[in-house]
Design an enzyme around this catalytic site. Sequence first.
Site, PDB file in Angstrom:
ATOM      1  N   LEU A  16       8.914   9.277  -7.188  1.00  0.00           N
ATOM      2  CA  LEU A  16       8.930   8.501  -8.428  1.00  0.00           C
ATOM      3  C   LEU A  16      10.171   8.778  -9.267  1.00  0.00           C
ATOM      4  O   LEU A  16      10.629   7.923 -10.023  1.00  0.00           O
ATOM      5  CB  LEU A  16       7.680   8.811  -9.262  1.00  0.00           C
ATOM      6  CG  LEU A  16       6.326   8.423  -8.644  1.00  0.00           C
ATOM      7  CD1 LEU A  16       5.192   8.893  -9.530  1.00  0.00           C
ATOM      8  CD2 LEU A  16       6.250   6.918  -8.422  1.00  0.00           C
ATOM      9  N   GLY A  17      10.690   9.971  -9.166  1.00  0.00           N
ATOM     10  CA  GLY A  17      11.861  10.326  -9.952  1.00  0.00           C
ATOM     11  C   GLY A  17      12.448  11.644  -9.488  1.00  0.00           C
ATOM     12  O   GLY A  17      11.771  12.448  -8.825  1.00  0.00           O
ATOM     13  N   LYS A  18      13.720  11.870  -9.840  1.00  0.00           N
ATOM     14  CA  LYS A  18      14.380  13.111  -9.422  1.00  0.00           C
ATOM     15  C   LYS A  18      15.431  13.496 -10.436  1.00  0.00           C
ATOM     16  O   LYS A  18      16.196  12.654 -10.921  1.00  0.00           O
ATOM     17  CB  LYS A  18      15.014  12.946  -8.043  1.00  0.00           C
ATOM     18  CG  LYS A  18      15.585  14.239  -7.480  1.00  0.00           C
ATOM     19  CD  LYS A  18      16.086  14.054  -6.058  1.00  0.00           C
ATOM     20  CE  LYS A  18      16.584  15.377  -5.482  1.00  0.00           C
ATOM     21  NZ  LYS A  18      17.063  15.220  -4.079  1.00  0.00           N
ATOM     22  N   THR A  24       9.560  14.208  -9.084  1.00  0.00           N
ATOM     23  CA  THR A  24       8.207  13.728  -9.317  1.00  0.00           C
ATOM     24  C   THR A  24       7.790  12.852  -8.146  1.00  0.00           C
ATOM     25  O   THR A  24       8.546  11.959  -7.729  1.00  0.00           O
ATOM     26  CB  THR A  24       8.133  12.925 -10.627  1.00  0.00           C
ATOM     27  OG1 THR A  24       8.619  13.724 -11.701  1.00  0.00           O
ATOM     28  CG2 THR A  24       6.707  12.511 -10.923  1.00  0.00           C
ATOM     29  N   LYS A  39       4.466  16.873 -10.103  1.00  0.00           N
ATOM     30  CA  LYS A  39       5.761  17.242 -10.665  1.00  0.00           C
ATOM     31  C   LYS A  39       6.162  18.593 -10.094  1.00  0.00           C
ATOM     32  O   LYS A  39       5.381  19.552 -10.172  1.00  0.00           O
ATOM     33  CB  LYS A  39       5.680  17.307 -12.191  1.00  0.00           C
ATOM     34  CG  LYS A  39       5.311  15.988 -12.835  1.00  0.00           C
ATOM     35  CD  LYS A  39       5.219  16.089 -14.353  1.00  0.00           C
ATOM     36  CE  LYS A  39       6.581  16.303 -14.973  1.00  0.00           C
ATOM     37  NZ  LYS A  39       6.542  16.231 -16.458  1.00  0.00           N
ATOM     38  N   ASP A 139       9.142  14.485 -27.253  1.00  0.00           N
ATOM     39  CA  ASP A 139      10.009  13.592 -26.478  1.00  0.00           C
ATOM     40  C   ASP A 139       9.408  12.187 -26.402  1.00  0.00           C
ATOM     41  O   ASP A 139       9.265  11.610 -25.327  1.00  0.00           O
ATOM     42  CB  ASP A 139      10.229  14.154 -25.068  1.00  0.00           C
ATOM     43  CG  ASP A 139      11.459  13.555 -24.387  1.00  0.00           C
ATOM     44  OD1 ASP A 139      12.308  12.974 -25.088  1.00  0.00           O
ATOM     45  OD2 ASP A 139      11.570  13.668 -23.157  1.00  0.00           O
TER      46      ASP A 139
END
Length: 477
Positions: A16-18, A24, A39, A139
């Site tokens: 999903l993300g890096k 993730t 995560k 955040d």
Amino acid sequence: MKGKILAERYEVQRQLGKQTGRQTLLARDLQTQKLVVIKQLFLGSDFEWQDLKLFEREAETLKALDHPAIPRYLDYLEIDEPDTKGFALVQTYVKGKTLEEHLRSGRTFSESEVKELAKSLLEILSYLHQQYPPVIHRDIKPSNILLHSRSGHSVGQVYLVDFGSVQNQAAKFGGTITVVGTYGYMAPEQFGGRSVPASDLYGLGATLIYLVTGLHPTELSQQDLKILFADRVTHLNPDLIDWLESMTEPSLDKRLSSAGEALRSLDENPFVINKINKNLSAMQPPSSELKLTKNSEFIEFVVIPPQGVGFGLIALLSAAVPTSLSLLFGSYPYVGNINNSLINTLIIMISGFFLAAVGLMFICALFRELRLKIDRQQISYRWHLLGLKWNYSQPSPREEICQLEMEQIEYVLPDTQQNLYRVYQVIVLAGNQKYRLGVKQGLNESEIEWLATELSKWLGLKIKITWPYLPMTGCGG
């Protein structure tokens, strides 16, 4: 990567993300057959212990939370493989697109949708900030807000994700200052390592400004750290623009201070007249003895003295002293008669009590102080006298403060262009309690206007105007 099994339980579906040192993943829990988010934090050459501290804090925070709009903690793993070492946090998967993705795809949000989104997120923040200790996200930004099942008439279900920057009240007292957040959405105090609940309000306000302008806050002009956006959203209701400006005030003293206050302010009755709020006296009158102390934690007004020593009190004291002394020293025939000792004693007691009562009234008139104080926990209204304190009105929880009013002597219609209303008292409503300061406490009109202005700025509440023949609406609207 796809098909890899972690901890003999989680089958990786896709990435999903890096970021550097972390990634993730979307995975399937082979025991429940449900999708989960994993995560991962890796122990590589760029690893810092502060990263692990925040990672563990995120896990502990999610474990303690239970809210339908926040991902739920499921598992915490240690990764110990030949080529990979680190830690993994497993949480529930939330299906949806981020606000960032919606905007990049060309979706727009109407004013009603912006307000609906704001209310949903403020309710989430209210839940977080009411935890013990309070949980501060730190955040809030478009990529950390997910929408699911959005329809043409609703923004859909709103979720707040990514608690990797979270701080709780207990954690902030450490010796290391940690600056976390995203530039443009971080409140100014976060650059100094300080975060309070109002810091999350700033991030939410900046996010909503992005929604109504289509520009990140960093792409908009600033003046004294204040985001300038009003000229780009002339189609919005001025009250909503004012509210967004209050959410993103650089100064904590001027910013809305809690999610509850922000919700109430967003729902404020349009009967509020902005002209009155903007033209009230913002300066303390030069001759005023009203004392003000304020910071981000509390605001306190002290009336010294609440009432002066008037002619009536001086006359009473002048009469009381010779009369009491005459009784005490036997100027009356019964006092010197030993056969009337009981009467003698009663007369002496009564005269002494009378003299003491008048003396106490005189001391109170000179040294008694009336103090209205509002801090993060409560609103209190007390008399102070030579170190002693007693309640003028019973204290109320801070979160019950719902309205700020000024009661007028007479009403003049706004469109007549006549002078502003003359005021005689300020009223703070907290639940069923009403806290009043006005002419009865020895304040003049200029002092009342200044007091109301300072309370309005600190509480983040606009001033409602009432008249003797128009009853106050109260907290119920």
